[in-house]
Design an enzyme around this catalytic site. Structure first.
Site, PDB file in Angstrom:
ATOM      1  N   ASN A 154       0.867  -1.180   0.000  1.00 27.12           N
ATOM      2  CA  ASN A 154       0.000   0.000   0.000  1.00 27.12           C
ATOM      3  C   ASN A 154       0.907   1.234   0.000  1.00 27.12           C
ATOM      4  O   ASN A 154       1.479   1.573   1.029  1.00 27.12           O
ATOM      5  CB  ASN A 154      -0.895  -0.020   1.249  1.00 27.12           C
ATOM      6  CG  ASN A 154      -1.747   1.230   1.352  1.00 27.12           C
ATOM      7  OD1 ASN A 154      -1.857   2.010   0.400  1.00 27.12           O
ATOM      8  ND2 ASN A 154      -2.367   1.430   2.512  1.00 27.12           N
ATOM      9  N   LYS A 199       0.054   4.230  -0.296  1.00 24.33           N
ATOM     10  CA  LYS A 199      -0.628   5.398   0.271  1.00 24.33           C
ATOM     11  C   LYS A 199      -0.418   6.617  -0.632  1.00 24.33           C
ATOM     12  O   LYS A 199      -0.294   6.460  -1.843  1.00 24.33           O
ATOM     13  CB  LYS A 199      -0.170   5.658   1.711  1.00 24.33           C
ATOM     14  CG  LYS A 199      -0.162   4.385   2.564  1.00 24.33           C
ATOM     15  CD  LYS A 199      -0.038   4.670   4.024  1.00 24.33           C
ATOM     16  CE  LYS A 199       0.141   3.359   4.777  1.00 24.33           C
ATOM     17  NZ  LYS A 199      -0.087   3.469   6.187  1.00 24.33           N
ATOM     18  N   HIS A 241      -9.641   0.905   4.624  1.00 26.49           N
ATOM     19  CA  HIS A 241      -8.377   1.101   5.330  1.00 26.49           C
ATOM     20  C   HIS A 241      -8.623   2.018   6.527  1.00 26.49           C
ATOM     21  O   HIS A 241      -9.436   2.942   6.452  1.00 26.49           O
ATOM     22  CB  HIS A 241      -7.331   1.717   4.386  1.00 26.49           C
ATOM     23  CG  HIS A 241      -5.953   1.691   4.969  1.00 26.49           C
ATOM     24  ND1 HIS A 241      -5.539   2.615   5.897  1.00 26.49           N
ATOM     25  CD2 HIS A 241      -4.906   0.844   4.786  1.00 26.49           C
ATOM     26  CE1 HIS A 241      -4.291   2.328   6.258  1.00 26.49           C
ATOM     27  NE2 HIS A 241      -3.882   1.258   5.600  1.00 26.49           N
ATOM     28  N   GLU A 259      -7.078   4.409   7.696  1.00 21.14           N
ATOM     29  CA  GLU A 259      -6.880   5.850   7.445  1.00 21.14           C
ATOM     30  C   GLU A 259      -8.115   6.440   6.767  1.00 21.14           C
ATOM     31  O   GLU A 259      -8.454   7.599   6.993  1.00 21.14           O
ATOM     32  CB  GLU A 259      -5.606   6.059   6.600  1.00 21.14           C
ATOM     33  CG  GLU A 259      -4.362   5.816   7.441  1.00 21.14           C
ATOM     34  CD  GLU A 259      -3.139   5.327   6.662  1.00 21.14           C
ATOM     35  OE1 GLU A 259      -3.127   5.421   5.421  1.00 21.14           O
ATOM     36  OE2 GLU A 259      -2.205   4.829   7.322  1.00 21.14           O
ATOM     37  N   GLU A 315      -5.844  -5.485  10.106  1.00 26.45           N
ATOM     38  CA  GLU A 315      -4.832  -4.470  10.382  1.00 26.45           C
ATOM     39  C   GLU A 315      -5.153  -3.770  11.701  1.00 26.45           C
ATOM     40  O   GLU A 315      -5.973  -2.839  11.737  1.00 26.45           O
ATOM     41  CB  GLU A 315      -4.817  -3.421   9.264  1.00 26.45           C
ATOM     42  CG  GLU A 315      -4.495  -3.979   7.901  1.00 26.45           C
ATOM     43  CD  GLU A 315      -3.862  -2.903   7.014  1.00 26.45           C
ATOM     44  OE1 GLU A 315      -2.749  -3.133   6.545  1.00 26.45           O
ATOM     45  OE2 GLU A 315      -4.466  -1.842   6.835  1.00 26.45           O
ATOM     46  N   GLY A 364       1.885   1.860  10.723  1.00 22.70           N
ATOM     47  CA  GLY A 364       2.812   2.979  10.616  1.00 22.70           C
ATOM     48  C   GLY A 364       3.448   3.373  11.933  1.00 22.70           C
ATOM     49  O   GLY A 364       4.094   4.409  12.036  1.00 22.70           O
ATOM     50  N   SER A 418       2.961  -2.550  10.297  1.00 16.90           N
ATOM     51  CA  SER A 418       4.410  -2.537  10.528  1.00 16.90           C
ATOM     52  C   SER A 418       5.089  -3.867  10.204  1.00 16.90           C
ATOM     53  O   SER A 418       6.065  -4.253  10.854  1.00 16.90           O
ATOM     54  CB  SER A 418       4.735  -2.095  11.962  1.00 16.90           C
ATOM     55  OG  SER A 418       4.263  -0.778  12.175  1.00 16.90           O
ATOM     56  N   GLY A 449       2.579  -1.428   4.278  1.00 18.33           N
ATOM     57  CA  GLY A 449       2.615   0.008   4.009  1.00 18.33           C
ATOM     58  C   GLY A 449       4.043   0.491   3.799  1.00 18.33           C
ATOM     59  O   GLY A 449       4.622   0.351   2.719  1.00 18.33           O
TER      60      GLY A 449
HETATM   61  C1  PEP Z   1      -1.015  -0.137   5.818  1.00 21.09           C
HETATM   62  O1  PEP Z   1      -1.022   1.044   5.518  1.00 21.09           O
HETATM   63  O2  PEP Z   1      -1.911  -0.874   5.394  1.00 21.09           O
HETATM   64  C2  PEP Z   1       0.063  -0.634   6.671  1.00 21.09           C
HETATM   65  C3  PEP Z   1       0.001  -1.866   7.103  1.00 21.09           C
HETATM   66  O3  PEP Z   1       1.075   0.250   6.950  1.00 21.09           O
HETATM   67  P1  PEP Z   1       2.472  -0.099   7.683  1.00 21.09           P
HETATM   68  O4  PEP Z   1       2.984  -1.383   7.102  1.00 21.09           O
HETATM   69  O5  PEP Z   1       3.359   1.072   7.375  1.00 21.09           O
HETATM   70  O6  PEP Z   1       2.162  -0.227   9.132  1.00 21.09           O
END
Ligand code: PEP
Length: 258
Positions: A9, A11, A101, A103, A173, A179, A219, A240
């Site tokens: 992703n 973003k 998601h 966000e 998630e 993040g 993460s 991400g």
């Molecule tokens: C995401 O944005 O779906 C995500 C898992 O981000 P990150 O891996 O940076 O935590």
């Protein structure tokens, strides 16, 4: 066998030039180093989907790497300034779309009811939803994470008939891990993935539950991917930050190498 999937992703990162550079680096590394049959997906900004699809059509990874959007409208078309429809996304080369998601839920106040409409339109236009669910830190601390996940699944997806539901990809998630550098332990993630599969078995049936790909996101990186992906109910990841680095993203995909 459930499909293994590693989805990046990006973003709101990477302009067109940067996107072309990153996808070609990933494509080269995947061609040279990946020897597994995981589906690789990159969810890129709307503005870059068409160009990446054109680039991909002349590349060796044409079938191996799929494109996803990160959102779509819950309306088919019309006076919705600034929105992008599922049909438009399909027409420029997207095969998947991330929906729900955290966000989007947090900053754009997307509700499960709206997401259910997006899911329907995506599927109507043959875009596979990667449907994200997960609890916030305070929900986990209150011990209501299972209830939250159940609500998100039931309200966002469980209206689908079984044959359609089976085509969806689910991503667990935990919001507190996105993040933040905080990763759910493999055991914490496995516990929730098993719960999701149990809910699917109750809502549909055991066979459907066993057939669904459920990804972990939060993460994930080359150091923790192997421990996470080796859990019984984890079929890959939604990545991400680490998907913005070709080396890290490829190393995560290589977790599935023999
Ligand atoms: C995401 O944005 O779906 C995500 C898992 O981000 P990150 O891996 O940076 O935590």
């Amino acid at each position: 066998m459930r499909q293994k999937i590693v989805a990046g992703n990006w973003k709101m990162n990477n302009d067109l030039k940067e996107s072309l550079k990153l996808i070609s680096e990933v494509a080269n590394m995947v061609t040279d180093e990946v020897n597994n049959d995981a589906v690789i997906i990159v969810a890129v900004p709307f503005t870059n989907i068409y160009a990446l699809d054109q680039w991909k059509s002349g590349s060796e990874v044409h079938d191996k790497v799929k494109l996803a959007a990160q959102n779509c409208s819950w309306e088919e078309s019309g006076a919705y300034t600034g929105e992008v429809s599922a049909r438009m996304l399909k027409s420029i080369g997207a095969d998947y779309v991330i929906l729900g998601h955290s966000e989007r839920r947090q900053y754009f106040a997307e509700t499960n009811a709206q997401l259910a409409k997006k899911v329907d339109l995506a599927l109507t236009h043959e875009l596979i939803p990667i449907f994200c669910i997960g609890e916030t830190l305070s929900e986990r601390e209150k011990g209501i994470h299972f209830e939250v996940i159940k609500g998100q699944l039931k309200e966002g997806l469980f209206h689908l008939i079984k044959s359609v539901f089976r085509t969806v990809v689910i991503a667990y998630e935990p919001v507190w891990a996105i993040g933040t550098g905080l990763t759910a332990t493999p055991e914490q993630a496995q516990e929730v993935h098993a719960y999701i599969r149990q809910l699917i078995a109750e809502g549909y049936d055991e066979e459907t539950a066993e057939s669904m790909s459920i990804l972990y996101g939060g993460s994930a990186n080359p150091s923790n991917a192997s421990a996470l992906f080796s859990q019984t109910d984890i079929d890959g990841g939604l990545i991400g930050g680490a998907s913005l680095k070709s080396r890290d993203f490829t190393d995560i995909i290589k977790t599935f190498n023999a």
